[in-house]
Scaffold this active site. Structure first.
Site: not given
Ligand code: 3PG
Length: 217
Positions: A45, A49, A133
């Site tokens: 993924e 951002r 999710k």
């Molecule tokens: C996402 O975008 O799914 C999360 O920001 C990932 O979460 P993490 O950085 O706490 O693993």
């Protein structure tokens, strides 16, 4: 071919962890994807951002055919369309608005909309999305919340993401309503900055060993 939730689940169950990547330089994306695939994590993924996200998806889709690259942090219908055009093979959002849900319904790509409560999950299920999710997982009640949701909503399956590390991942993966988990710990910012792809491959390999924590199907 039209999307089915069964096919989506089968795809995401093929790995224990989806690496959630925040990439600043698209020119690193191919080496990164190859390291993840070499470590055993072929579903990747790339979050939208950063400005490099779409270009990173384009390059991975074109140059690393063994990877299944998708777009994360999809917040608007326009970014969903841009990600699909770039070659994204699935879409992930942290939450799901009415507009985004309509965009998800309009594409044949697997879509993981975000839900953090029973109501949000039920709205997704009403639109036909029974795999979603669970975000932000740790601050939304974590493993205990998912266990509780599994009582009245046993037909729903989740990819918990947000605040999960390799230790916590094992507990999530033991739940019957968890297909896989998502996390950024496999591609830490400093490893990306230093182009430490060997380290990323090793982190991916360690994540694959989480398969042992999953219930036999
Ligand atoms: C996402 O975008 O799914 C999360 O920001 C990932 O979460 P993490 O950085 O706490 O693993």
């Amino acid at each position: 071919m039209a999307r089915t939730e069964d096919a989506t689940l089968e795809l995401f169950r093929s790995v224990p962890v989806i690496p959630v990547v925040v990439i600043d330089d698209a020119s690193d994306s191919v080496a990164l994807a190859r390291a993840l695939v070499a470590g055993g994590l072929r579903i990747i993924e790339i979050t939208l951002r950063t400005a490099a996200g779409i270009e990173a998806i384009r390059r991975i889709a074109a140059e690393v055919p063994e990877a299944v690259v998708g777009a994360g942090s999809v917040l608007t219908p326009a970014t969903a369309v841009a990600a699909e055009k770039a070659g994204a093979r699935f879409l992930v959002s942290p939450g799901t608005t009415g507009l985004l849900r309509a965009a998800f319904e309009a594409t044949a790509l697997p879509c993981l909309g975000g839900a953090a409560t029973a109501s949000e999950a039920m709205v997704m299920a009403e639109a036909g999305f029974t795999f979603m999710k669970f975000f932000p997982a740790e601050t939304s009640g974590g493993v205990a919340a998912l266990k509780a949701l599994g009582g009245p909503l046993p037909h729903l399956t989740f990819c918990p993401t947000g605040g999960i590390d390799v230790q916590r991942a094992a507990t999530y993966l033991g739940l019957p309503n968890v297909a896989c988990v998502g996390g950024s710990w496999i591609t830490p910012a400093d490893a990306l900055r230093e182009r430490a792809f060997d380290r990323i491959e090793a982190l991916a390999r360690a994540a694959v060993s989480l398969n042992d924590a999953r219930p036999r199907r």
